[in-house]
Each structure stands twice: as C-alpha cells, then as structure tokens.
Design an enzyme around this catalytic site. Structure first.
Site, PDB file in Angstrom:
ATOM      1  N   GLU A   1      10.154   3.319 -12.400  1.00 45.67           N
ATOM      2  CA  GLU A   1       9.338   2.106 -12.435  1.00 45.67           C
ATOM      3  C   GLU A   1       8.120   2.243 -13.337  1.00 45.67           C
ATOM      4  O   GLU A   1       7.614   1.242 -13.849  1.00 45.67           O
ATOM      5  CB  GLU A   1       8.905   1.695 -11.026  1.00 45.67           C
ATOM      6  CG  GLU A   1       7.870   2.607 -10.381  1.00 45.67           C
ATOM      7  CD  GLU A   1       7.506   2.182  -8.972  1.00 45.67           C
ATOM      8  OE1 GLU A   1       6.507   1.456  -8.816  1.00 45.67           O
ATOM      9  OE2 GLU A   1       8.235   2.557  -8.032  1.00 45.67           O
TER      10      GLU A   1
ATOM     11  N   ASP B   1       9.308   7.504  -0.989  1.00 43.14           N
ATOM     12  CA  ASP B   1       8.681   7.233  -2.275  1.00 43.14           C
ATOM     13  C   ASP B   1       7.263   7.781  -2.263  1.00 43.14           C
ATOM     14  O   ASP B   1       6.424   7.340  -1.475  1.00 43.14           O
ATOM     15  CB  ASP B   1       8.663   5.712  -2.501  1.00 43.14           C
ATOM     16  CG  ASP B   1       8.102   5.310  -3.853  1.00 43.14           C
ATOM     17  OD1 ASP B   1       7.681   6.190  -4.616  1.00 43.14           O
ATOM     18  OD2 ASP B   1       8.094   4.093  -4.132  1.00 43.14           O
TER      19      ASP B   1
ATOM     20  N   LYS C   1       7.042   4.772   2.230  1.00 51.54           N
ATOM     21  CA  LYS C   1       6.061   5.403   1.357  1.00 51.54           C
ATOM     22  C   LYS C   1       5.570   6.692   2.018  1.00 51.54           C
ATOM     23  O   LYS C   1       5.319   6.733   3.228  1.00 51.54           O
ATOM     24  CB  LYS C   1       4.886   4.452   1.112  1.00 51.54           C
ATOM     25  CG  LYS C   1       5.289   3.148   0.450  1.00 51.54           C
ATOM     26  CD  LYS C   1       5.771   3.368  -0.971  1.00 51.54           C
ATOM     27  CE  LYS C   1       6.057   2.055  -1.675  1.00 51.54           C
ATOM     28  NZ  LYS C   1       6.376   2.245  -3.097  1.00 51.54           N
TER      29      LYS C   1
ATOM     30  N   SER D   1       0.822  -1.211   0.000  1.00 48.94           N
ATOM     31  CA  SER D   1       0.000   0.000   0.000  1.00 48.94           C
ATOM     32  C   SER D   1       0.855   1.260   0.000  1.00 48.94           C
ATOM     33  O   SER D   1       1.897   1.339   0.642  1.00 48.94           O
ATOM     34  CB  SER D   1      -0.911  -0.002   1.235  1.00 48.94           C
ATOM     35  OG  SER D   1      -0.145  -0.157   2.426  1.00 48.94           O
TER      36      SER D   1
ATOM     37  N   HIS E   1      13.852  -0.946  -9.614  1.00 51.05           N
ATOM     38  CA  HIS E   1      12.607  -1.160  -8.885  1.00 51.05           C
ATOM     39  C   HIS E   1      12.307  -2.653  -8.849  1.00 51.05           C
ATOM     40  O   HIS E   1      12.523  -3.361  -9.817  1.00 51.05           O
ATOM     41  CB  HIS E   1      11.462  -0.433  -9.592  1.00 51.05           C
ATOM     42  CG  HIS E   1      10.103  -0.823  -9.106  1.00 51.05           C
ATOM     43  ND1 HIS E   1       9.229  -1.588  -9.859  1.00 51.05           N
ATOM     44  CD2 HIS E   1       9.466  -0.569  -7.942  1.00 51.05           C
ATOM     45  CE1 HIS E   1       8.119  -1.783  -9.181  1.00 51.05           C
ATOM     46  NE2 HIS E   1       8.231  -1.167  -8.018  1.00 51.05           N
TER      47      HIS E   1
ATOM     48  N   GLU F   1      11.532   9.347  -4.443  1.00 50.90           N
ATOM     49  CA  GLU F   1      11.196   8.520  -5.606  1.00 50.90           C
ATOM     50  C   GLU F   1       9.825   8.913  -6.149  1.00 50.90           C
ATOM     51  O   GLU F   1       8.892   9.139  -5.380  1.00 50.90           O
ATOM     52  CB  GLU F   1      11.201   7.055  -5.174  1.00 50.90           C
ATOM     53  CG  GLU F   1      10.941   6.056  -6.266  1.00 50.90           C
ATOM     54  CD  GLU F   1      11.155   4.641  -5.769  1.00 50.90           C
ATOM     55  OE1 GLU F   1      10.494   3.731  -6.308  1.00 50.90           O
ATOM     56  OE2 GLU F   1      11.978   4.430  -4.843  1.00 50.90           O
TER      57      GLU F   1
ATOM     58  N   LYS G   1      13.164   1.950   2.844  1.00 47.32           N
ATOM     59  CA  LYS G   1      12.374   2.959   2.128  1.00 47.32           C
ATOM     60  C   LYS G   1      10.992   3.069   2.741  1.00 47.32           C
ATOM     61  O   LYS G   1      10.381   2.055   3.094  1.00 47.32           O
ATOM     62  CB  LYS G   1      12.264   2.601   0.639  1.00 47.32           C
ATOM     63  CG  LYS G   1      11.631   3.711  -0.209  1.00 47.32           C
ATOM     64  CD  LYS G   1      11.811   3.432  -1.695  1.00 47.32           C
ATOM     65  CE  LYS G   1      10.888   2.358  -2.202  1.00 47.32           C
ATOM     66  NZ  LYS G   1      11.106   2.059  -3.637  1.00 47.32           N
TER      67      LYS G   1
ATOM     68  N   ASP H   1      12.653  -1.098 -14.493  1.00 49.24           N
ATOM     69  CA  ASP H   1      11.680  -2.104 -14.077  1.00 49.24           C
ATOM     70  C   ASP H   1      11.703  -3.207 -15.128  1.00 49.24           C
ATOM     71  O   ASP H   1      11.632  -2.930 -16.330  1.00 49.24           O
ATOM     72  CB  ASP H   1      10.292  -1.484 -13.967  1.00 49.24           C
ATOM     73  CG  ASP H   1       9.263  -2.468 -13.434  1.00 49.24           C
ATOM     74  OD1 ASP H   1       8.861  -3.372 -14.206  1.00 49.24           O
ATOM     75  OD2 ASP H   1       8.855  -2.348 -12.267  1.00 49.24           O
TER      76      ASP H   1
END
Length: 441
Positions: A301, A249, A221, A24, A351, A275, A219, A324
C-alpha cells in the site's frame, strides 16, 4: 470528435475519522481520512466529467492538492483521452515531465498527484464508453493493454513480449470469467474489527458481525505493544474460530529483528499474513522477515512505484502483492504491477479502506481476474465500512464478497453535498469543529 477537457477542479476534502479512532494503527494513531480530489469537466453536450483523487490521512492533503494543481497545464484544453492510445499518452506526459519528475523521481506526492489525474481520466473514458472501468479495461486487446504500460526499468523482469503472452493466455476465458464475476462477485476481507484504538469488547462484537456477514478473513492492527497484541490476537482467534483467517498488519512499525520477535510470539494463533512488517522501501528487510519466521508476508500500500514492486518480487520478499489504487501513477502503473505479479505467480490482494479506495481498487482486482491472472485463488480485496455513503456508486458487499460494479466509470464520484460539507478548512463540518474548540478553550 472527442470532447475537450475544459475544467480542472481540485478540492481538499477531509473527514474527521480521528474522533472515533476509525483507521487507527500503531504508526497512524489519529487519521482523518482525506481525499485530494480532482474533477475533469468537458465541453461534451451531456456534461460528462471524470473524477479522481489521492488518499491521505489529513495534514498534508493540501500539499497533494497543490501537486495536482501543478498538472493543470497538461490536461486542461487537451482532447479528452478516451482510448488506450490517449490514456497512454496522458500517463507519459504526467510522469515524464523532467522538472516535476525530479521531485520523486516517480514516487511520492508528485507521483500520487499524477495518479489522481490519470485515474480521473480513466473514470471519464469509461463513463463515455458506458462501462465500469474493470469492464472497459477487460474489453481492450492484449496489444492495447501492453501499450498502456511504461516498461522502462522493468525489462530485466518483464518484457513487453512476456506481458503480451500473459494477456493472450488469459484472453480465451474473459467472457466466462466476466459472467462469473457479475453473478458471484469477488471475495473480500474486512479490517473493520481490528483498529488499534478499539476496545476488546468492540473487537469481539465486530469480529462476530464480520463472520455473520460472510467474511472468511479479518485483519487486526498490531505493533504498539507485544503483550496487547498477543492478547488481542488470542481474543480474535477465540471469537472467530480456527477456520476464519486472521491477518495482522504492523503498518511499518518494526525493524527486522522486532518483526521476527513479534511474529514468533503471534505465530501460535495462526496469522494468515503479516502486512507491512517494516519500511515499504526495504526490499531486503522484507525478504529477511519472510525467511526468518513462519508467517507469510504481504506489502504494497505504501510501495512507491512499479520498480520497487519488481524488486520485491525478484527478491522473493512477498507472498501477497497489495496494490493501492491511489499510491502509484494510476491505472496504467497498476496494470504494470498486476502483470509483474502474474509473471512471478504471486497473488494480488489489494489494499483498500481509507476514503474511496474500496470503490477504486475493486475495478483493478476484477480486471486482473478477468484479463490477467484468471484466478481468484488465495485472493481477497480489503473492505472497510467507512464513508461509502459519500459516493454516488458505492461498493456493494454481499455475503463477504464485492459485487461487480455495473455503473459506468471508476466509482470515484462523490456527492456534491459531501464535497461541500467536508471541504477543508471552510466546509461546515470543519467550521463547526473550530467553533466547538473555541468554545471549549
């Protein structure tokens, strides 16, 4: 004689990852990791086959599967492409059909479908050769590698001669770097602690586990709520300390002005990169974000093709290129992107995550190290600990590093039982969920 491709199977495979909010983020709150999966069977006595797929996040997987099916006439009944010449010819056939190319051109669902088939062909060719794809690629001559690339639209930034020079310069160290790769692997980072739907407690626990497992970078989100992001970033930084990199990201969530405001607020916690701060098609927007705030910029990506990567590099819009394995038209186009990144001196940090993306992209990064860039400096491959058990040759991580695959092929083959269980909508995993929904309704 080369075997003939006699079978072309397409499967709609989905995993209900939305139930635990795995994957998510601010733009994609409920992904069901999925694969439009293709199998190329042959008439070889040993029954050798090639496996490839496109990654999606659920709804729409059937659209990609239909696009793959449209490519059947170009593959079924032709000699299996087992050499650079054969793989280059397949790439041209699948990406240059004018009526299908019209749907992009050279981007979107049709282009991704071509990539799934091309990657399956690479899996087949490397399997026949008895080598993992990274080693199969790294064993080709510079001339063979250049012949795989479609240089149309690239020559203002990278000519075939320049690409040949890059590959020839890296050639003398190939054997030594291959040996180092087999001994030490390739550095990884993990996104597993950072999904946006996770609680603070889960973030802290998984971040501690990542550091203990040897990862030097995690990383998070970001992008839904600035206050939450600042809190979570401070929490992550306090958990891992100053020496572990923490990338963030945004998954394309922001306009340029928002990205600048958000990153100024997060900058005191020393993010390693931001990102996908804005639309993956917005080259000038990425350049403005890169020049307008202190954090380095990464993207790729969702970049549609080699042409957009070329422009991102020409515009000085990115600090890290994130290829990607299943977004562009397969190994061939990713080779073009690796060569572009080498020409511009920008590190490639692929990615991964999803379903099977770690398995695929490790080969491309390792080939880049052996035969293109010759470097692991400032380079890492993303790792997410989801769904690897469904693959016959899953990634292996030790001390925060990908171990080099040794099995022949592209590490793309899924267990038949996994395909059967997760086939949508009729596999037992999805039948059980429909039954539960009917009972609860």
């Amino acid at each position: 004689m080369s075997p003939t491709v006699t079978g072309f199977e397409v499967h709609d495979i989905r995993f209900p990852t939305s139930e635990q909010l795995d994957g998510s983020d601010a733009m994609n709150p409920d992904p069901d990791y999925s694969a439009a999966y293709v199998v190329l069977s042959t008439d070889a006595p040993d029954g050798v086959a090639g496996h490839g797929f496109c990654f999606t996040i659920g709804r729409g997987n059937e659209v990609v599967a239909a696009a793959i099916e449209a490519l059947r006439p170009y593959v079924e009944g032709r000699p299996a492409p087992l050499t650079a010449a054969g793989l280059a010819a397949l790439h041209r056939d699948l990406t240059h059909d004018s009526q299908l190319r019209w749907l992009g051109p050279e981007k979107g669902v049709m282009h991704m479908a071509a990539g799934a088939v091309i990657n399956a062909a690479w899996d087949l060719a490397a399997t026949v050769a008895g080598k993992p794809v990274w080693e199969f690629l790294a064993g080709m001559t510079p001339e063979e590698l250049v012949s795989l690339v479609d240089f149309r639209y690239l020559t203002d930034a990278l000519t075939p001669g320049e690409a040949l020079g890059i590959l020839r310069a890296a050639e003398p160290g190939r054997a030594e770097r291959s040996a180092l790769l087999r001994a030490d692997g390739y550095p990884a980072y993990t996104t597993s602690p950072g999904w946006l739907g996770y609680s603070d407690e889960k973030l802290v626990r998984l971040a501690k586990e990542a550091v203990a497992a040897g990862f030097g970078q995690i990383k998070l989100k970001v992008g839904a709520d600035l206050g939450d992001d600042v809190r979570r970033m401070k929490l992550a930084r306090a958990t891992v300390g100053p020496d572990i990199r923490v990338a963030v990201d945004a998954n394309q969530r922001w306009d340029v002005a928002e990205a600048l405001r958000w990153m100024e607020a997060l900058a005191p916690c020393d993010p390693h990169w931001i990102e996908e701060p804005t639309s993956p098609d917005d080259i000038l927007g990425h350049a403005a974000v890169r020049s307008g705030q202190p954090v380095k910029v990464a993207t790729g990506e969702h970049v549609a093709n080699r042409v957009v990567f070329k422009q991102l590099l020409q515009a000085g819009a990115v600090d890290f290129v994130q290829i990607d394995a299943a977004r562009v038209a397969g190994v061939n186009e990713n080779l073009a992107i690796l060569l572009l990144a080498a020409k511009f001196g920008v590190p490639v940090c692929p990615h991964a995550g999803g379903v099977g993306l770690c398995e695929l992209v490790q080969h491309l990064a390792m080939f880049d190290y052996v035969a293109v860039s010759g470097s692991q400096d400032d380079r890492v491959i993303e790792y997410v600990d989801h769904l690897h058990e469904h693959f016959t040759d899953p990634v292996v991580i030790e001390d925060g590093r990908y171990l080099a695959p040794r099995a022949p092929g592209f590490s793309a083959r899924m267990h038949p039982a996994s395909l059967a269980a997760h086939r949508y909508p009729d596999g037992p995993v999805w039948q059980a969920r429909r039954t539960t929904e009917e009972v609860n309704s």
